[in-house]
Design a protein around this motif. Structure first.
Motif: not given
Length: 173
Positions: A132-151
């Protein structure tokens, strides 16, 4: 405190109650795990029962993280793809760390255990999740190597007038 992760633990009443309590606490703290606070265990129970039924049926795997007192403080569900053209990647669902344990490295430990487990699954080349956007969790996942591939903009309606993006992320193994 260390987090001990176990893949495919015995699903008994103690574990079920522990996951239910965790899911309730995470939801009521504002965690983006399918609910909006306030919720009770009775609200969450049907989703938990469906998830555990999928584990029992072999459609999902369960990874549980326990603290030094053996309390359930983290979970993640990994789901195989049933579509024959997508069996080379798995879904990661309902990733949770107890709100009182966040900031202690448990999330990173949990995701490292997820990655290790996925590497051991025959033919799996990637892990996919949505958040879910707006939570900042996407930034956490990115630091763990996950890449955003869609929105998908405004795909999640948290409340009237509060729509959030559904963010798709991928970790290539």
């Amino acid at each position: 405190m260390a987090l001990t992760c176990e893949l495919d633990p015995l699903i008994d009443d103690e574990l079920t109650d522990g996951i239910l309590a965790l899911w309730t606490d995470v939801s009521n703290a504002g965690g983006a795990v399918g609910f909006v606070p306030p919720v009770t265990g009775e609200d969450i129970r049907p989703d938990l029962d469906r998830s555990l039924a999928a584990v029992r049926a072999g459609e999902r795997r369960l990874l549980v993280g326990r603290d030094e007192e053996r309390q359930v403080v983290a979970t993640a569900f990994l789901a195989y793809n049933s579509h024959r053209l997508m069996t080379h990647w798995i879904w990661l669902y309902t990733v949770m760390v107890h709100p009182g344990r966040q900031g202690k490295g448990y999330g990173r430990s949990l995701l490292a255990a997820v990655e290790e487990a996925a590497r051991g699954f025959h033919g799996i080349e990637a892990i996919r999740l949505t958040c879910r956007g707006g939570t900042g969790v996407d930034l956490f996942y990115a630091t763990c190597g996950y890449k955003e591939v869609g929105r998908i903009p405004a795909a999640i309606r948290v409340a009237p007038g509060d729509d959030r993006d559904d963010i798709v992320m991928l970790l290539t193994l």
